[in-house]
Design a protein around this motif. Structure first.
Motif, mmCIF file in Angstrom:
data_model
loop_
_atom_site.group_PDB
_atom_site.id
_atom_site.type_symbol
_atom_site.label_atom_id
_atom_site.label_comp_id
_atom_site.label_asym_id
_atom_site.label_seq_id
_atom_site.Cartn_x
_atom_site.Cartn_y
_atom_site.Cartn_z
ATOM 1 N N TYR A 7 0.830 -1.206 0.000
ATOM 2 C CA TYR A 7 0.000 0.000 0.000
ATOM 3 C C TYR A 7 0.865 1.256 0.000
ATOM 4 O O TYR A 7 1.874 1.339 0.688
ATOM 5 C CB TYR A 7 -0.925 0.014 1.229
ATOM 6 C CG TYR A 7 -2.035 -1.003 1.146
ATOM 7 C CD1 TYR A 7 -3.301 -0.662 0.693
ATOM 8 C CD2 TYR A 7 -1.809 -2.328 1.513
ATOM 9 C CE1 TYR A 7 -4.314 -1.599 0.611
ATOM 10 C CE2 TYR A 7 -2.813 -3.278 1.429
ATOM 11 C CZ TYR A 7 -4.067 -2.898 0.977
ATOM 12 O OH TYR A 7 -5.061 -3.831 0.879
ATOM 13 N N GLN A 8 0.422 2.241 -0.782
ATOM 14 C CA GLN A 8 1.094 3.530 -0.845
ATOM 15 C C GLN A 8 0.431 4.546 0.072
ATOM 16 O O GLN A 8 0.977 5.613 0.329
ATOM 17 C CB GLN A 8 1.070 4.060 -2.278
ATOM 18 C CG GLN A 8 1.661 3.106 -3.298
ATOM 19 C CD GLN A 8 1.347 3.527 -4.706
ATOM 20 O OE1 GLN A 8 1.012 4.681 -4.958
ATOM 21 N NE2 GLN A 8 1.438 2.609 -5.647
ATOM 22 N N SER A 9 -0.781 4.237 0.530
ATOM 23 C CA SER A 9 -1.567 5.165 1.333
ATOM 24 C C SER A 9 -2.213 4.431 2.506
ATOM 25 O O SER A 9 -2.859 3.401 2.323
ATOM 26 C CB SER A 9 -2.655 5.825 0.477
ATOM 27 O OG SER A 9 -3.624 6.467 1.280
ATOM 28 N N TYR A 10 -2.032 4.963 3.704
ATOM 29 C CA TYR A 10 -2.680 4.360 4.858
ATOM 30 C C TYR A 10 -4.191 4.528 4.781
ATOM 31 O O TYR A 10 -4.953 3.698 5.292
ATOM 32 C CB TYR A 10 -2.142 4.963 6.163
ATOM 33 C CG TYR A 10 -2.729 6.303 6.549
ATOM 34 C CD1 TYR A 10 -3.870 6.378 7.344
ATOM 35 C CD2 TYR A 10 -2.148 7.503 6.134
ATOM 36 C CE1 TYR A 10 -4.409 7.606 7.721
ATOM 37 C CE2 TYR A 10 -2.677 8.718 6.494
ATOM 38 C CZ TYR A 10 -3.816 8.768 7.288
ATOM 39 O OH TYR A 10 -4.359 9.985 7.647
ATOM 40 N N ARG A 11 -4.646 5.591 4.107
ATOM 41 C CA ARG A 11 -6.086 5.814 3.941
ATOM 42 C C ARG A 11 -6.701 4.696 3.091
ATOM 43 O O ARG A 11 -7.805 4.217 3.376
ATOM 44 C CB ARG A 11 -6.341 7.177 3.293
ATOM 45 C CG ARG A 11 -5.768 8.356 4.082
ATOM 46 C CD ARG A 11 -6.036 9.676 3.358
ATOM 47 N NE ARG A 11 -5.204 10.746 3.869
ATOM 48 C CZ ARG A 11 -5.496 11.495 4.934
ATOM 49 N NH1 ARG A 11 -6.610 11.269 5.592
ATOM 50 N NH2 ARG A 11 -4.683 12.449 5.335
ATOM 51 N N ASN A 59 5.356 4.229 -9.106
ATOM 52 C CA ASN A 59 3.965 4.636 -8.938
ATOM 53 C C ASN A 59 3.645 5.203 -7.561
ATOM 54 O O ASN A 59 2.557 5.729 -7.346
ATOM 55 C CB ASN A 59 3.044 3.427 -9.192
ATOM 56 C CG ASN A 59 3.189 2.892 -10.603
ATOM 57 O OD1 ASN A 59 3.195 3.651 -11.558
ATOM 58 N ND2 ASN A 59 3.319 1.579 -10.736
ATOM 59 N N SER A 60 4.536 5.061 -6.610
ATOM 60 C CA SER A 60 4.201 5.472 -5.258
ATOM 61 C C SER A 60 4.447 6.960 -5.044
ATOM 62 O O SER A 60 5.129 7.634 -5.821
ATOM 63 C CB SER A 60 5.023 4.664 -4.251
ATOM 64 O OG SER A 60 6.354 5.141 -4.215
ATOM 65 N N ASP A 61 3.894 7.462 -3.945
ATOM 66 C CA ASP A 61 4.058 8.871 -3.595
ATOM 67 C C ASP A 61 5.500 9.195 -3.215
ATOM 68 O O ASP A 61 5.878 10.363 -3.137
ATOM 69 C CB ASP A 61 3.141 9.229 -2.414
ATOM 70 C CG ASP A 61 1.665 9.158 -2.778
ATOM 71 O OD1 ASP A 61 1.362 9.263 -3.980
ATOM 72 O OD2 ASP A 61 0.828 8.993 -1.877
#
Length: 282
Positions: free
Chosen positions: A18-22, A196-198
């Protein structure tokens, strides 16, 4: 390693995917809802929040988690050990206010994952973009077939150690940017490195800062016949700005084609194309 098991026996993806905890929180909610009529109210209750919509707002990016809230949500999702620690760093990375804080959090994510022999999504790509040494050595190594790491390090104007050369070459082979053909012999591939990640934009901005600093040093370090620095200060509107950007892109492509046509390249250069505002909008 995984956060929780649902009744159907399925699992969330490993948290390192995952790139986002949200996104991780949202998928936890959706999977629980699919299996046992889970609600946002129940989600908030498990995490100890009085507002039944608070975690929904967090997942939508309309609110954030506090330091205490990170632990509450992690407990509500059943995260333990590695997953718990990684989730905490992921939140810190996503909510960081500046690049330095993001780099620190992402570095922590990589370290904790490394301790479990797990690869972080786009971690290798991040490592490539993070330092000016990698693109320089990618060009230099093809001009010095058979050269030792020590010899390559000595050819760089900026300080580079032989160990750093070895680490950089190993990374680029791993990423598919170089192919090793023999002892200290490498060739470039046509692979384009995409992340692709932040985290990637953070690393790219770090490289831009390093290259800009090297450009500044070059003003005094090199003779005017060996470096070319020029600029123009101008007033523009948005339409003119967009046209200029297109011209710069076209110019960069043309310059790249000229460089690729070099018959016997013997030196690595860096071209910075910089267009930035000097005033606020009137």
């Amino acid at each position: 390693m995984f956060a929780f098991a649902v009744k159907a026996g399925k699992f969330l993806k490993p948290i390192t995917d995952y790139q986002s905890y949200r996104c991780y929180m949202q998928e936890f909610y959706e999977e629980r809802k699919r299996t046992d009529s889970f609600t946002w109210r129940e989600y908030a209750r498990l995490a100890g929040f009085s507002s039944p919509t608070y975690l929904k707002l967090v997942c939508e990016g309309k609110s954030s988690l506090s330091e205490a809230g990170i632990g509450k949500v992690a407990d509500a999702m059943g995260l333990k050990g590695f997953d718990y620690v990684y989730f905490r760093y992921l939140v810190q990375f996503n909510q960081a206010k500046d690049d330095e804080s993001r780099k620190k959090a992402f570095g922590a994510m990589q370290e904790v994952a490394k301790s479990k022999k797990i690869r972080v999504l786009d971690g290798d790509a991040y490592a490539y973009f993070e330092s000016w040494k990698n693109p320089v050595l990618r060009e230099l190594v093809t001009m010095m077939p058979g050269a030792t790491p020590e010899a390559m390090a000595a050819m760089c104007w900026q300080p580079v150690s032989a160990d750093e050369v070895c680490a950089s070459l190993d990374l680029m082979v791993k990423l598919g940017l170089l192919q090793k053909k023999g002892r200290n012999v490498y060739v470039q591939t046509d692979k384009a490195l995409v992340g692709n990640s932040d985290a990637i934009p953070v690393a790219v901005r770090t490289m831009h800062r390093e290259m800009a600093a090297l450009a500044q040093k070059s003003i005094d370090a090199f003779d005017v016949n060996d470096r070319n620095i020029m600029g123009v200060t101008m007033s523009v509107d948005r339409e003119a700005y967009e046209q200029i950007v297109e011209e710069l892109l076209s110019c960069r492509r043309k310059i790249a084609s000229i460089a690729n046509a070099s018959r016997k390249p013997d030196q690595v250069y860096r071209l910075n194309l910089q267009l930035f505002p000097l005033t606020k909008k009137i």
